[in-house]
Design an enzyme around this catalytic site. Structure first.
Site, mmCIF file in Angstrom:
data_model
loop_
_atom_site.group_PDB
_atom_site.id
_atom_site.type_symbol
_atom_site.label_atom_id
_atom_site.label_comp_id
_atom_site.label_asym_id
_atom_site.label_seq_id
_atom_site.Cartn_x
_atom_site.Cartn_y
_atom_site.Cartn_z
ATOM 1 N N SER A 125 5.957 -2.125 61.631
ATOM 2 C CA SER A 125 5.976 -3.542 61.232
ATOM 3 C C SER A 125 6.400 -4.467 62.358
ATOM 4 C CB SER A 125 6.962 -3.692 60.068
ATOM 5 O OG SER A 125 7.295 -5.038 59.879
ATOM 6 N N GLU A 127 8.337 -6.758 61.916
ATOM 7 C CA GLU A 127 9.774 -6.995 61.700
ATOM 8 C C GLU A 127 10.598 -6.271 62.767
ATOM 9 O OE1 GLU A 127 12.134 -8.506 59.391
ATOM 10 O OE2 GLU A 127 10.413 -9.815 59.175
ATOM 11 N N TYR A 149 15.844 -3.333 56.895
ATOM 12 C CA TYR A 149 14.428 -2.924 56.822
ATOM 13 C C TYR A 149 13.847 -2.777 58.234
ATOM 14 C CZ TYR A 149 9.347 -3.470 56.337
ATOM 15 O OH TYR A 149 7.988 -3.315 56.436
HETATM 16 P P1 NAP Z 1 4.196 -2.576 48.819
HETATM 17 O O1 NAP Z 1 3.154 -3.339 48.094
HETATM 18 O O2 NAP Z 1 5.634 -2.922 48.610
HETATM 19 O O3 NAP Z 1 3.983 -1.015 48.458
HETATM 20 C C1 NAP Z 1 4.958 -0.063 48.741
HETATM 21 C C2 NAP Z 1 4.530 1.262 48.142
HETATM 22 O O4 NAP Z 1 5.529 2.249 48.450
HETATM 23 C C3 NAP Z 1 4.393 1.275 46.605
HETATM 24 O O5 NAP Z 1 3.242 2.013 46.265
HETATM 25 C C4 NAP Z 1 5.639 2.006 46.155
HETATM 26 O O6 NAP Z 1 5.482 2.667 44.918
HETATM 27 C C5 NAP Z 1 5.766 3.026 47.278
HETATM 28 N N1 NAP Z 1 7.097 3.648 47.370
HETATM 29 C C6 NAP Z 1 8.295 3.030 47.496
HETATM 30 N N2 NAP Z 1 9.279 3.923 47.566
HETATM 31 C C7 NAP Z 1 8.702 5.154 47.479
HETATM 32 C C8 NAP Z 1 9.198 6.486 47.502
HETATM 33 N N3 NAP Z 1 10.503 6.749 47.597
HETATM 34 N N4 NAP Z 1 8.308 7.513 47.417
HETATM 35 C C9 NAP Z 1 6.990 7.270 47.298
HETATM 36 N N5 NAP Z 1 6.462 6.026 47.252
HETATM 37 C C10 NAP Z 1 7.309 4.981 47.350
HETATM 38 O O7 NAP Z 1 3.958 -2.630 50.403
HETATM 39 P P2 NAP Z 1 2.633 -3.073 51.221
HETATM 40 O O8 NAP Z 1 2.690 -4.538 51.470
HETATM 41 O O9 NAP Z 1 1.439 -2.451 50.611
HETATM 42 O O10 NAP Z 1 2.933 -2.399 52.632
HETATM 43 C C11 NAP Z 1 2.529 -1.057 52.910
HETATM 44 C C12 NAP Z 1 3.342 -0.517 54.069
HETATM 45 O O11 NAP Z 1 3.136 -1.322 55.220
HETATM 46 C C13 NAP Z 1 4.858 -0.511 53.847
HETATM 47 O O12 NAP Z 1 5.387 0.619 54.521
HETATM 48 C C14 NAP Z 1 5.326 -1.792 54.521
HETATM 49 O O13 NAP Z 1 6.682 -1.674 54.905
HETATM 50 C C15 NAP Z 1 4.385 -1.818 55.709
HETATM 51 N N6 NAP Z 1 4.076 -3.134 56.261
HETATM 52 C C16 NAP Z 1 3.603 -4.109 55.437
HETATM 53 C C17 NAP Z 1 3.257 -5.345 55.978
HETATM 54 C C18 NAP Z 1 2.716 -6.445 55.098
HETATM 55 O O14 NAP Z 1 2.674 -7.587 55.575
HETATM 56 N N7 NAP Z 1 2.259 -6.163 53.888
HETATM 57 C C19 NAP Z 1 3.374 -5.567 57.371
HETATM 58 C C20 NAP Z 1 3.843 -4.517 58.166
HETATM 59 C C21 NAP Z 1 4.173 -3.301 57.624
HETATM 60 P P3 NAP Z 1 5.824 1.959 43.488
HETATM 61 O O15 NAP Z 1 4.542 1.333 43.044
HETATM 62 O O16 NAP Z 1 6.253 3.126 42.669
HETATM 63 O O17 NAP Z 1 6.911 0.957 43.746
HETATM 64 O O1 G4F Z 2 7.177 -13.050 52.637
HETATM 65 P P1 G4F Z 2 8.437 -12.539 53.233
HETATM 66 O O2 G4F Z 2 9.444 -11.999 52.297
HETATM 67 O O3 G4F Z 2 7.991 -11.484 54.337
HETATM 68 P P2 G4F Z 2 8.733 -10.881 55.633
HETATM 69 O O4 G4F Z 2 10.196 -10.934 55.509
HETATM 70 O O5 G4F Z 2 8.127 -11.531 56.829
HETATM 71 O O6 G4F Z 2 8.307 -9.349 55.545
HETATM 72 C C1 G4F Z 2 6.956 -8.958 55.270
HETATM 73 O O7 G4F Z 2 6.252 -8.830 56.480
HETATM 74 C C2 G4F Z 2 6.725 -7.784 57.348
HETATM 75 C C3 G4F Z 2 5.860 -7.819 58.611
HETATM 76 O O8 G4F Z 2 6.415 -8.714 59.533
HETATM 77 C C4 G4F Z 2 6.606 -6.467 56.620
HETATM 78 F F1 G4F Z 2 6.996 -5.451 57.434
HETATM 79 C C5 G4F Z 2 7.460 -6.498 55.369
HETATM 80 O O9 G4F Z 2 7.283 -5.271 54.651
HETATM 81 C C6 G4F Z 2 6.985 -7.642 54.486
HETATM 82 O O10 G4F Z 2 5.689 -7.337 54.037
HETATM 83 O O11 G4F Z 2 9.137 -13.702 54.056
HETATM 84 C C7 G4F Z 2 8.455 -14.425 55.061
HETATM 85 C C8 G4F Z 2 9.317 -15.597 55.523
HETATM 86 C C9 G4F Z 2 10.763 -15.198 55.870
HETATM 87 O O12 G4F Z 2 11.133 -15.850 57.057
HETATM 88 C C10 G4F Z 2 11.589 -15.750 54.721
HETATM 89 O O13 G4F Z 2 12.919 -16.131 55.071
HETATM 90 O O14 G4F Z 2 9.415 -16.542 54.460
HETATM 91 C C11 G4F Z 2 10.761 -16.990 54.368
HETATM 92 N N1 G4F Z 2 10.999 -17.474 53.006
HETATM 93 C C12 G4F Z 2 11.315 -18.765 52.692
HETATM 94 N N2 G4F Z 2 11.510 -18.860 51.361
HETATM 95 C C13 G4F Z 2 10.984 -16.754 51.873
HETATM 96 C C14 G4F Z 2 11.301 -17.636 50.827
HETATM 97 N N3 G4F Z 2 10.699 -15.444 51.644
HETATM 98 C C15 G4F Z 2 10.726 -15.006 50.365
HETATM 99 N N4 G4F Z 2 10.410 -13.719 50.120
HETATM 100 N N5 G4F Z 2 11.063 -15.832 49.319
HETATM 101 C C16 G4F Z 2 11.361 -17.157 49.496
HETATM 102 O O15 G4F Z 2 11.658 -17.871 48.552
#
Ligand code: NAP
Ligand code: G4F
Length: 327
Positions: A125, A127, A149
């Site tokens: 990520s 992050e 995280y």
């Molecule tokens: P998400 O919607 O939160 O999905 C997370 C998945 O992980 C869900 O299917 C959840 O299952 C499963 N999970 C959680 N704990 C588990 C465990 N102990 N054993 C097995 N499965 C488990 O996340 P996403 O946005 O699709 O992201 C996918 C991956 O990419 C994650 O690793 C995230 O950290 C990473 N990532 C995401 C972003 C982004 O912007 N979306 C960016 C960079 C990296 P349940 O349905 O049972 O909760």
């Molecule tokens: O949508 P966020 O919660 O995503 P964040 O923290 O960037 O993390 C996501 O992206 C990562 C990749 O860079 C992934 F690895 C991670 O798993 C996840 O998918 O927050 C985005 C921004 C932050 O700066 C937060 O402080 O939005 C700001 N924010 C402002 N108001 C808020 C809010 N975030 C959330 N969730 N809720 C608010 O009300």
């Protein structure tokens, strides 16, 4: 010819559902690893249930991972499972470490034991860049995570590199910047905004409470990003890639566009609530997609403005459908 077989951890999540669709379209057999819960959460893959095989397992339990791999013998494993919400990681740092950090080791070790020829993808990520050392961020930018995280993802990233170097695994890591969609969880800021906009428009909500509007993210469409995951595992050599759009926008700009899409002004509805600020913030993320473009020939198809409109329209449709169901 036998079909390639992929196992996806986190198939019930946003990315897992798009990746499963994509791999099925490429002729794969898809196996999804799902953890046990008292209620099934198959909403995002309900339309795929006849096409994918579900296996029970948990990143917290290595025996279940060995069993799942041994039973289904995948050729590729995509590790998308994680405790993925940054805010929750401050309240549950140990669980986040167990799942998002050590979970990667359990899975890599299971692969090493069952079949080291399996190709492996780790969901790293942006992050990990946290308090960024350079702008834009690329594969060589040093990490400085700002949340439990982010710290856990740095561990997951380096253990992937370590298993590649120690055991010669075809293990690649995608350093993905934020990617969103109508399937994004409601707690993440983009979906919270688009769902809030649709609710306000339909008269079901008066205000939207948010935290830091000034933070900047490089937001893309999840459907575009899962293709990059697959492309990494099709390369002869494993490697690490930054996947992003190269553009950055503030949460405020996201609000302006989302409310503006339904002819509303965000200033009339958004209220700042300290509860949504984080103990340490990642202020600015913007990536450099050069390597992914050059080596993977990967590019985005959905623009920032189109992503915002797509998400608002989808939430409007969802809520209108629910209202119809009630009448
Ligand atoms: P998400 O919607 O939160 O999905 C997370 C998945 O992980 C869900 O299917 C959840 O299952 C499963 N999970 C959680 N704990 C588990 C465990 N102990 N054993 C097995 N499965 C488990 O996340 P996403 O946005 O699709 O992201 C996918 C991956 O990419 C994650 O690793 C995230 O950290 C990473 N990532 C995401 C972003 C982004 O912007 N979306 C960016 C960079 C990296 P349940 O349905 O049972 O909760
Ligand atoms: O949508 P966020 O919660 O995503 P964040 O923290 O960037 O993390 C996501 O992206 C990562 C990749 O860079 C992934 F690895 C991670 O798993 C996840 O998918 O927050 C985005 C921004 C932050 O700066 C937060 O402080 O939005 C700001 N924010 C402002 N108001 C808020 C809010 N975030 C959330 N969730 N809720 C608010 O009300």
């Amino acid at each position: 010819m036998t079909k390639p077989r992929a196992l996806i951890t986190g198939i019930t999540g946003q990315d897992g559902s798009y990746l499963a669709e994509f791999l099925l379209s490429q002729g794969y057999e898809v196996v999804g690893l799902v953890r046990r819960s008292s209620m099934v959460s198959f909403e995002r893959i309900a339309h795929l249930q006849d096409k994918v095989t579900i296996v029970s397992g948990d990143l917290l339990d290595e025996a279940s991972l060995i069993e799942a791999l041994g039973q289904h013998r995948p050729t590729e494993v995509y590790n998308l499972a994680a405790q993925s919400f940054v805010q929750t990681s401050f309240g549950q740092p140990v669980l986040t470490g167990e799942t998002t950090a050590l979970g990667v080791t359990r899975l890599l070790d299971a692969i090493r034991i069952v079949d080291p020829a399996i190709r492996f993808y780790q969901a790293s990520s942006s992050e990990m860049f946290g308090k960024v050392r350079e702008v834009p961020q690329c594969e060589t930018t040093p990490f400085h995570p700002r949340s439990p995280y982010g710290v856990a993802k740095v561990y997951g990233h380096w253990i992937t590199v370590n298993y590649r170097e120690s055991y010669n695994l075809h293990a690649s890591s995608g350093i993905l910047f934020n990617h969103e969609s109508p399937r994004r969880g409601l707690e993440f800021v983009t979906r919270k905004i688009t769902h809030g906009v649709a609710s306000i428009y339909l008269g079901r909500q008066d205000t939207l409470r948010l935290g830091n509007l000034d933070s900047m993210r490089d937001w893309g469409f999840a459907g575009d990003y899962v293709k990059a995951m697959w492309l990494m595992l099709q390369q002869d050599e494993p490697d690490d890639y930054v996947v992003c759009t190269g553009e950055t926008h503030s949460v405020r700009e996201f609000c302006e566009l989302a409310f503006g899409h339904l002819n509303m002004n965000y200033k009339d509805y958004v209220q700042i609530d300290k509860a949504f600020f984080r103990p340490a913030e990642v202020d600015l993320l913007v990536g450099d997609p050069k390597k992914a473009k050059k080596i993977l020939d990967w590019h985005t198809e959905v623009s920032f403005a189109d992503l915002v409109s797509m998400m608002v329209d989808a939430d409007l449709e969802l809520l209108q459908g629910k209202l119809k169901g009630l009448s």
